[in-house]
Structures are given as C-alpha cells and as structure tokens.
Design a protein around this motif. Structure first.
Motif, PDB file in Angstrom:
ATOM      1  N   UNK A   1     -18.523-130.908  37.861  1.00  0.00           N
ATOM      2  CA  UNK A   1     -19.142-129.584  37.831  1.00  0.00           C
ATOM      3  C   UNK A   1     -19.007-128.879  39.175  1.00  0.00           C
ATOM      4  N   UNK A   2     -17.812-128.925  39.715  1.00  0.00           N
ATOM      5  CA  UNK A   2     -17.494-128.281  40.998  1.00  0.00           C
ATOM      6  C   UNK A   2     -16.567-127.090  40.795  1.00  0.00           C
ATOM      7  N   UNK A   3     -15.494-127.298  40.045  1.00  0.00           N
ATOM      8  CA  UNK A   3     -14.403-126.325  40.020  1.00  0.00           C
ATOM      9  C   UNK A   3     -14.759-125.024  39.319  1.00  0.00           C
ATOM     10  N   UNK A   4     -15.767-125.034  38.440  1.00  0.00           N
ATOM     11  CA  UNK A   4     -16.092-123.790  37.738  1.00  0.00           C
ATOM     12  C   UNK A   4     -16.668-122.730  38.677  1.00  0.00           C
ATOM     13  N   UNK A   5     -17.045-123.128  39.888  1.00  0.00           N
ATOM     14  CA  UNK A   5     -17.540-122.150  40.860  1.00  0.00           C
ATOM     15  C   UNK A   5     -16.405-121.421  41.581  1.00  0.00           C
ATOM     16  N   UNK A   6     -15.155-121.867  41.390  1.00  0.00           N
ATOM     17  CA  UNK A   6     -14.058-121.371  42.212  1.00  0.00           C
ATOM     18  C   UNK A   6     -12.993-120.674  41.375  1.00  0.00           C
ATOM     19  N   UNK A   7     -12.261-119.769  42.026  1.00  0.00           N
ATOM     20  CA  UNK A   7     -11.146-119.075  41.378  1.00  0.00           C
ATOM     21  C   UNK A   7     -10.015-120.053  41.100  1.00  0.00           C
ATOM     22  N   UNK A   8      -9.047-119.624  40.290  1.00  0.00           N
ATOM     23  CA  UNK A   8      -7.905-120.494  39.979  1.00  0.00           C
ATOM     24  C   UNK A   8      -7.158-120.894  41.237  1.00  0.00           C
ATOM     25  N   UNK A   9      -6.898-119.943  42.129  1.00  0.00           N
ATOM     26  CA  UNK A   9      -6.154-120.258  43.351  1.00  0.00           C
ATOM     27  C   UNK A   9      -6.910-121.259  44.218  1.00  0.00           C
ATOM     28  N   UNK A  10      -8.220-121.092  44.328  1.00  0.00           N
ATOM     29  CA  UNK A  10      -9.011-122.038  45.108  1.00  0.00           C
ATOM     30  C   UNK A  10      -9.032-123.412  44.448  1.00  0.00           C
ATOM     31  N   UNK A  11      -9.075-123.438  43.115  1.00  0.00           N
ATOM     32  CA  UNK A  11      -9.043-124.722  42.409  1.00  0.00           C
ATOM     33  C   UNK A  11      -7.748-125.470  42.683  1.00  0.00           C
ATOM     34  N   UNK A  12      -6.646-124.748  42.727  1.00  0.00           N
ATOM     35  CA  UNK A  12      -5.360-125.381  43.020  1.00  0.00           C
ATOM     36  C   UNK A  12      -5.382-125.985  44.423  1.00  0.00           C
ATOM     37  N   UNK A  13      -5.967-125.281  45.384  1.00  0.00           N
ATOM     38  CA  UNK A  13      -6.066-125.822  46.746  1.00  0.00           C
ATOM     39  C   UNK A  13      -6.911-127.096  46.769  1.00  0.00           C
ATOM     40  N   UNK A  14      -8.034-127.080  46.064  1.00  0.00           N
ATOM     41  CA  UNK A  14      -8.913-128.261  46.017  1.00  0.00           C
ATOM     42  C   UNK A  14      -8.204-129.426  45.345  1.00  0.00           C
ATOM     43  N   UNK A  15      -7.575-129.159  44.208  1.00  0.00           N
ATOM     44  CA  UNK A  15      -6.896-130.220  43.470  1.00  0.00           C
ATOM     45  C   UNK A  15      -5.717-130.791  44.265  1.00  0.00           C
ATOM     46  N   UNK A  16      -5.052-129.957  45.041  1.00  0.00           N
ATOM     47  CA  UNK A  16      -3.949-130.437  45.878  1.00  0.00           C
ATOM     48  C   UNK A  16      -4.455-131.430  46.912  1.00  0.00           C
ATOM     49  N   UNK A  17      -5.616-131.145  47.529  1.00  0.00           N
ATOM     50  CA  UNK A  17      -6.204-132.082  48.480  1.00  0.00           C
ATOM     51  C   UNK A  17      -6.612-133.378  47.786  1.00  0.00           C
ATOM     52  N   UNK A  18      -7.107-133.266  46.570  1.00  0.00           N
ATOM     53  CA  UNK A  18      -7.483-134.464  45.815  1.00  0.00           C
ATOM     54  C   UNK A  18      -6.252-135.323  45.508  1.00  0.00           C
ATOM     55  N   UNK A  19      -5.158-134.675  45.140  1.00  0.00           N
ATOM     56  CA  UNK A  19      -3.925-135.427  44.845  1.00  0.00           C
ATOM     57  C   UNK A  19      -3.429-136.177  46.077  1.00  0.00           C
ATOM     58  N   UNK A  20      -3.552-135.551  47.238  1.00  0.00           N
ATOM     59  CA  UNK A  20      -3.128-136.206  48.481  1.00  0.00           C
ATOM     60  C   UNK A  20      -3.984-137.426  48.818  1.00  0.00           C
ATOM     61  N   UNK A  21      -5.216-137.453  48.298  1.00  0.00           N
ATOM     62  CA  UNK A  21      -6.166-138.500  48.674  1.00  0.00           C
ATOM     63  C   UNK A  21      -6.030-139.768  47.835  1.00  0.00           C
ATOM     64  N   UNK A  22      -5.262-139.721  46.743  1.00  0.00           N
ATOM     65  CA  UNK A  22      -5.196-140.863  45.830  1.00  0.00           C
ATOM     66  C   UNK A  22      -3.809-141.487  45.851  1.00  0.00           C
ATOM     67  N   UNK A  23      -3.699-142.781  45.487  1.00  0.00           N
ATOM     68  CA  UNK A  23      -2.380-143.413  45.400  1.00  0.00           C
ATOM     69  C   UNK A  23      -1.644-142.979  44.141  1.00  0.00           C
ATOM     70  N   UNK A  24      -0.498-143.579  43.892  1.00  0.00           N
ATOM     71  CA  UNK A  24       0.303-143.245  42.721  1.00  0.00           C
ATOM     72  C   UNK A  24      -0.414-143.683  41.441  1.00  0.00           C
TER      73      UNK A  24
END
Length: 371
Positions: A273-296
């Motif tokens: 229940x985090x991403x619904x507060x943010x615009x699509x562009x901001x969500x992409x930025x957040x999700x990109x950081x999340x992808x960098x934080x996890x392994x394959x």
C-alpha cells in the motif's frame, strides 16, 4: 439539428420517481459519512463494546453522558447507520423502545482501546477522510479541472491548501491533521496482515531476507518474523519515522532512507500500500530501485506488491469501494489505484520480466514481480 439539441427523452413516471430517489441518495451520501464521523467522535462503537456488545439508546445516552433531550435524535442517527451496515439492531418484544444495537464487522474495527491480535482500529482513517481539509479539497475539484497547468499537476488538495499530504508541509498546514492522517495511514496499512500471512504463506516460506519499504513502526515486519522466524527483515522508512521505531525488535533492522534513491538489498522487497500514493513515473523510479536491490529470479529475487487491484470481478460493492479509493487518491495525492494492465505496464517500464497475481484478498491483490 438545433431542435434535436433542445429536446430530451422524458422518463416514465416510474423512472422519474426512481431517478429522484437516486438523486437524493447520491446528493446526500456525505451525510452518511458525517453520521459515521459523529458516531466515532461520540465513541459509540467503543461504548457498545464496553457495554457487553449490545446497547439500547437509553444505555448509550447514559454511557456517553449525552443530554436527555438528544435521545430521539440519537435514535435517528443510529437508524441511518444500521441501514448502512455500520451497526446491527435487534428488536425485543417491547418494540423500538427496547431496540438494542450491536457491532458489525465494520464497527468492530472502529473500537478504540481494545486489545486483541490483529486489531487495528480504523477510527483515524475515517476522521482523516471526513476532515475539513479533505472536504475542502473535494469541493474545489471543478475549479481544479478547469486550470491549465504544466504537468505534473498538483493534486486538488495541494491546489486548495498549498501543502501536500505525507510531506513536511502537512504539519505546517495543520499539526492535528498531520497526526490523524499518519495514524490513519498506519492503521489502514496494518489491517489484514494476519490474513496475508495465513493466505499467502508461500510468499515468505522460502525467503532468507526481506526489505519492507515504508514499513513504518515495523508492525508488518514483526508479524512476518513471528510467523517466519527464518526471515531477516529490514524496515526502510524516512528518518522521522525510524527515529520513533522500537529499538529492541528481534529479527528486525531499521534503516532511515528514501526509497527513491536506495533500497537495502534483500532476497525480496515488499511494497505494501505504497505505490498508490505516487504517479506512474514515480512508481517506475521506486520499482527500479527495488529491482536493483534484489538478486536474480533464479536466486529467489522478487518484489512483493500488495495494493488495490481495480476490477469488477469481485462484485459491484467491492468495485465501488475500489473506485472510491481511487477518487480519494485523485483528490488528495498525485497517485491512483490501478487495474492489472496498469500494473503490468509499470513493471515492464521498470525493467521486470514477469509477474503473477498470487491472490485477491478483498479489494487488494497480492502480486509477485520478478527481475
């Protein structure tokens, strides 16, 4: 053509009468909201709970220390709230005079001061949603639509109040509003954690580590560690939140930071229940950081998303609730509620390869997203 533009189909008598009744309902729905707010401010759900789970109007009058002259009006308020499912009513042999009001599942989550596993009182959510600031923002919606501004446009709330929710400007606008909004947000986010852990055990069963983004005071992380002691949890949130977090949580580490810039590495990252507060562009930025934080994906890397998943398949009442939550986002934030296609587009834009909807839990969907 001009004559056609000035003509209109006349409803039948039955349609006209029904249309008028529907118009009354839609125009006056706000009075149900105000009635609910009134019940919370008076403490009616808590009073019924402390009275053994059922109370008559005279009992409520005494319990709430209300003047006797208001008894007929309290009965009228309760009648509306019973009709809307907030409370239930039992009629004894003596008729309306001994009518007793009971809690429903809805009003049980409006009881304050009760101690029970997984009980998260939602009173602050209601008080925030029915606050003067929220209502003033909604009243300015037509003017907001007429304004031609460079994108991204501010929310109607920002436009009216010159401040944004969940921002450093909110307490400057009104410290009491900031407090109740944050309390409501925490209560809303923590409701249903136990259900998620019971219904979606496979999400956590094989994990070694997890980062809970915007995890607040660690309520969710503690519940995960309690259910799955092998999972090492990290809570990421803003410094002002982490400073108030418990210092002795076993199995939970707190990190002060900003998920737009870095996310502590883990096998899985959770956004509840985090991403619904943010615009699509901001969500992409957040999700990109999340992808960098996890392994394959082969190493078990994934992002767990818990959000409203808009769609009519759950029936008209749940669908309406989802759309009302989207209107709440429209009026008060720059975010929105999303359907599955919207989510898929965000995941692909952020560089993920695949996702799946694990389960629907009420209005919310639980999704796994893979790098």
């Amino acid at each position: 053509m001009a004559d056609q533009a000035h003509t209109i189909e006349v409803p039948t008598d039955a349609e006209l009468l029904q249309a008028q009744a529907d118009l009354w309902r839609h125009s006056l729905y706000y009075l149900t909201s105000m009635g609910l707010r009134c019940a919370i401010k008076l403490g009616i759900p808590t009073a019924i709970h402390r009275h053994g789970g059922a109370a008559s109007v005279p009992s409520l009058m005494s319990k709430l220390s209300l003047p006797a002259s208001k008894q007929p009006f309290l009965r009228r308020l309760m009648r509306v709230l019973v009709t809307n499912g907030v409370f239930a009513a039992d009629h004894g042999d003596g008729g309306a005079e001994v009518e007793r009001y009971r809690l429903t599942p809805l009003s049980r989550i409006l009881v304050d001061g009760a101690v029970a596993d997984e009980h998260h009182s939602q009173t602050s959510f209601v008080l925030a949603a029915t606050s003067r600031h929220y209502l003033e923002a909604a009243l300015g919606l037509d003017e907001w639509f007429r304004k031609d501004v460079a994108p991204p446009p501010p929310s109607p709330f920002e436009d009216v109040h010159g401040a944004a929710l969940f921002d450093e400007s909110t307490p400057l606008l009104d410290p009491e509003l900031d407090a109740v909004v944050n309390e409501g947000l925490a209560a809303h986010d923590n409701l249903g954690i136990g259900t998620i852990l019971r219904e979606c055990r496979d999400l956590f069963a094989g994990l070694r580590s997890l980062t809970d983004c915007c995890g607040g005071d660690g309520t969710t992380a503690r519940a995960i560690v309690k259910a799955f002691p092998h999972v090492k949890c990290t809570v990421l949130d803003l410094p002002k939140v982490v400073d108030k977090a418990p210092k002795d949580d076993v199995g939970v580490t707190y990190v002060a930071g900003d998920l737009f810039h870095t996310v502590p590495p883990a096998q899985a990252v959770m956004l509840k229940l985090v991403l619904h507060h943010w615009s699509d562009d901001d969500c992409v930025k957040i999700l990109t950081q999340c992808r960098k934080a996890i392994p394959s994906r082969e190493e078990g890397g994934k992002v767990i998303i818990i959000e409203i998943l808009v769609g009519p398949s759950l029936g008209p009442v749940m669908f309406e609730a989802q759309l009302m939550m989207d209107m709440l986002m429209l009026v008060n934030t720059r975010g929105r509620q999303r359907d599955e296609r919207d989510w898929r587009d965000l995941f692909m834009r952020a560089g993920f390869s695949h996702y799946k909807v694990v389960k629907m839990l009420g209005a919310r969907g639980v999704l796994e997203v893979y790098p």
